[in-house]
Every structure is written in structure tokens, then in C-alpha cells.
Design a protein around this motif. Structure first.
Motif, mmCIF file in Angstrom:
data_model
loop_
_atom_site.group_PDB
_atom_site.id
_atom_site.type_symbol
_atom_site.label_atom_id
_atom_site.label_comp_id
_atom_site.label_asym_id
_atom_site.label_seq_id
_atom_site.Cartn_x
_atom_site.Cartn_y
_atom_site.Cartn_z
ATOM 1 N N CYS A 10 -0.082 0.795 -3.752
ATOM 2 C CA CYS A 10 -0.879 -0.416 -3.485
ATOM 3 C C CYS A 10 0.036 -1.644 -3.512
ATOM 4 C CB CYS A 10 -1.970 -0.542 -4.553
ATOM 5 S SG CYS A 10 -2.844 -2.094 -4.494
ATOM 6 N N ASN A 12 -0.865 -4.595 -3.952
ATOM 7 C CA ASN A 12 -1.378 -5.590 -4.902
ATOM 8 C C ASN A 12 -0.972 -5.263 -6.331
ATOM 9 O OD1 ASN A 12 -3.007 -7.939 -5.576
ATOM 10 N ND2 ASN A 12 -4.481 -6.491 -6.416
ATOM 11 N N CYS A 13 -1.138 -3.988 -6.730
ATOM 12 C CA CYS A 13 -0.898 -3.658 -8.140
ATOM 13 C C CYS A 13 0.112 -2.537 -8.331
ATOM 14 C CB CYS A 13 -2.223 -3.301 -8.827
ATOM 15 S SG CYS A 13 -2.931 -1.758 -8.267
ATOM 16 N N CYS A 22 -7.497 1.169 -3.139
ATOM 17 C CA CYS A 22 -6.763 1.399 -4.384
ATOM 18 C C CYS A 22 -7.760 1.680 -5.508
ATOM 19 C CB CYS A 22 -5.927 0.171 -4.712
ATOM 20 S SG CYS A 22 -5.235 0.198 -6.371
ATOM 21 N N CYS A 25 -7.303 -1.452 -8.335
ATOM 22 C CA CYS A 25 -7.710 -2.846 -8.095
ATOM 23 C C CYS A 25 -8.668 -2.994 -6.924
ATOM 24 C CB CYS A 25 -6.490 -3.736 -7.883
ATOM 25 S SG CYS A 25 -5.693 -3.486 -6.291
HETATM 26 ZN ZN LIG Z 1 -4.154 -1.807 -6.440
#
Ligand SMILES: [Zn+2]
Length: 267
Positions: A10, A12-13, A22, A25
């Protein structure tokens, strides 16, 4: 070559992503470059909702217009579902209120109209300090809508204390949804007043205030009746008593603020 699920991280995280979203998140896996499509998707997600873009069988999430439309048509069901825990389905009430205020203000500014709310109808008899307060409130419509919410929540919590286990903040959230409706109604009626060619400072201001008050009262009664499972008479009586208490409380606080303001100005 297609990435194996274990290699998909992911953006983002950093968690491994097996499916489309994901698991940690919730961000969708895929290209994160900003394109015109990103803007389009964000607008659609904000205004309409994003069930169209979720996986088959995923729960639809309502956008601003869908949440508003559902609240207007089925207020008790919408509020009831939100309080009972369907909180990802709708736009949360504070976000909704801010979006509605922004859109209404943009529309009114674009048309060159000033919001008529009916709350300043008796302004000539009120002294200048309160008049300036009303003037301030009229130019900040989010304040008019928000001003009554804490007091009404407090009053309802007390009035219906033996009938319901609803908490203060749950009444507060109901009030926030109603505040969005208030702003929307005031804006639509303002546009209608101008469109029909009425003098905005004459009688329409008075009737506009009454139409809004009655409509909001009906929504209050319907919501309370369904959530608390009480009969119409009890709901109507309770709501009217609640509104009265809320009005007395908020007027008392406004008078106190004005008095303190005046004393401070004299010193
Ligand atoms: Zn994520």
C-alpha cells in the motif's frame, strides 16, 4: 508482468495488499498519480457517493447529495441508522453541514443574494448591540444553524429522559443533520423569494421564517417519534417543550453575552 499479491504494498501505509483495497488503511491499490480522473472521482465520491467505484457486493457509501436526499425523504430512518452504527454509509453530519454551508454560500454569493432566514425579521425593535449580533449571524449562516444545536440537544435529553436512552451527543448529531436541512431550506427559499420578484425585506422574510420553523418542527417530531417509539402527541408535545426550553436557554446566554459585552465596552 503482473505483481504477485505479496509484492503489492500500500502506498499509504506500506502494508501488503491482497485485494483491491488495503486491509489496514482502506486505500485503493493502484496508480496514485494525480490525473483528471482523480479530480472527477473525488467530486463524484464527495457529491454522489462511491458505490460505483467499489468492489462488487461492497457496501455503497453515500455522498453529500445522496445523504441529504435520503435525510429529506426518510429523516427517521437515516438518523436511526446512523445512530445505530451505519456510520460509514452516510456523510457524517458535521462534514455534511460544512459542505452544505459552503455550497449554499457559494450559490448565494454567485447569485448576489443575501441569505434571508426570518430570524432577523423583528430587528427594528431590537437595540443596536443585538442588531449587530444578528447582522453578524446573518452573514455567517453556519452560526445560526449551529447556535441552536447544543441547546436543543440539552433540552431533548432532559424532556425525553424517561423515554429514551439516547445520549446528549446523539441528540446533538440529530441536530447537526437538521441544521443542514435548515441551511438548505433557507437558501432555497431565499432564491425562490428573489426568483418570484418579492421584496426580500417585506412580508416574505416573515413567512420564510415561519415555513422554515414549521418544516423543521415536523422533521423533529417525525424523527423523535420514530427513534423513541412514542406516539405523535407525546412526540409533538415533547418537541415543542424542547424547542421552548432551547430558545429560552440560548436567549439567556445571548443576553448574558450582550450584557457582558456592554459592561466591558463601558469600562
Ligand atoms: Zn494501507
Amino acid at each position: 508482468m503482473k505483481e504477485k499479491p505479496s509484492e503489492r504494498l500500500c502506498r499509504n501505509c506500506g502494508s501488503p495488499v491482497g485485494e483491491r483495497y488495503c486491509p489496514r488503511c482502506g486505500q485503493e491499490y493502484g496508480s496514485t498519480r494525480i490525473t483528471w480522473r482523480t479530480l472527477y472521482d473525488e467530486m463524484v465520491s464527495l457529491l454522489i457517493g462511491d458505490s460505483l467505484f467499489s468492489e462488487t457486493g461492497a457496501i455503497p457509501r453515500y455522498g453529500m447529495l445522496q445523504t441529504l436526499w435520503r435525510f429529506v425523504r426518510h429523516p427517521a430512518v437515516t438518523v436511526g441508522e446512523f445512530i445505530a452504527g451505519k456510520q460509514r454509509k452516510y456523510v457524517p453530519p458535521l462534514t455534511l453541514l460544512l459542505l452544505v454551508c459552503t455550497l449554499c454560500l457559494l450559490t448565494l454569493t454567485g447569485l448576489g443574494y443575501e441569505l434571508l432566514d426570518g430570524s432577523a425579521a423583528a430587528e427594528e425593535e431590537i437595540d443596536t448591540m443585538i442588531f449587530s449580533l444578528f447582522g453578524f449571524m446573518n452573514s455567517h449562516i453556519e452560526i445560526i444553524a449551529l447556535l441552536n444545536v447544543p441547546w436543543l440537544a440539552l433540552a431533548y435529553r432532559w424532556v425525553f429522559r424517561s423515554r429514551s436512552q439516547l445520549r446528549y451527543m446523539e441528540y446533538f448529531y440529530i441536530g447537526l443533520y437538521l441544521a443542514s436541512l435548515h441551511i438548505l431550506l433557507a437558501t432555497l427559499l431565499t432564491i425562490l423569494t428573489h426568483a418570484c420578484g418579492f421584496d426580500p425585506d417585506g412580508m416574505p422574510q416573515f413567512w420564510l421564517g415561519r415555513i422554515i420553523t414549521v418544516t423543521l418542527c415536523v422533521y423533529n417530531v417525525v424523527i423523535i417519534r420514530n427513534l423513541l417509539k412514542i406516539d405523535w402527541t407525546r412526540s409533538l408535545a415533547g418537541c415543542l417543550l424542547g424547542q421552548l426550553i432551547a430558545a429560552v436557554l440560548s436567549l439567556t446566554v445571548i443576553s448574558l453575552i450582550v450584557t457582558v459585552w456592554e459592561i466591558a465596552a463601558e469600562i
